[in-house]
Design an enzyme around this catalytic site. Structure first.
Site, PDB file in Angstrom:
ATOM      1  N   ARG A  18       1.173   8.543   1.820  1.00 39.33           N
ATOM      2  CA  ARG A  18       1.605   9.045   0.504  1.00 39.33           C
ATOM      3  C   ARG A  18       2.316  10.382   0.622  1.00 39.33           C
ATOM      4  O   ARG A  18       3.359  10.597  -0.005  1.00 39.33           O
ATOM      5  CB  ARG A  18       0.411   9.171  -0.439  1.00 39.33           C
ATOM      6  N   ASN A  36      -2.302   4.974  -3.610  1.00 36.13           N
ATOM      7  CA  ASN A  36      -3.065   3.942  -2.926  1.00 36.13           C
ATOM      8  C   ASN A  36      -3.552   2.925  -3.938  1.00 36.13           C
ATOM      9  O   ASN A  36      -3.860   3.274  -5.077  1.00 36.13           O
ATOM     10  CB  ASN A  36      -4.278   4.546  -2.207  1.00 36.13           C
TER      11      ASN A  36
END
Length: 91
Positions: A18, A36
């Site tokens: 990320r 996520n």
């Protein structure tokens, strides 16, 4: 301007995916978010210049060095005029 959703599967959580995606998005000057998902995948929505969005999608196919990307599923979305790119809480 275009917007796409990309769902990245493989060993993509717990490897800095990320944060690396956020850095790459900033470099390409695209907007959106990354998070996520409970199934172990990473979801990215990205909006901007078609060339820049395409570059980010190609980057997602490899991801950061520790990731092992198995698949990237890309679907079109309507542009929303989003600004900035952020890491959001897990889905």
């Amino acid at each position: 301007m275009i917007r796409v959703q990309a769902v990245v599967t493989g060993a993509v959580q717990g490897v800095g995916f990320r944060w690396a995606t956020r850095r790459e998005a900033a470099r390409l000057a695209v907007a959106g978010f990354v998070r996520n998902r409970p199934d172990g995948s990473v979801e990215v929505e990205v909006e901007g210049d078609p060339d820049a969005v395409g570059q980010l999608v190609r980057w997602l196919e490899k991801g950061p060095p520790a990731a092992q990307v198995r698949r990237v599923q890309v679907d079109g979305r309507p542009p929303q005029g989003t600004t900035g790119f952020e890491v959001v809480e897990d889905a």
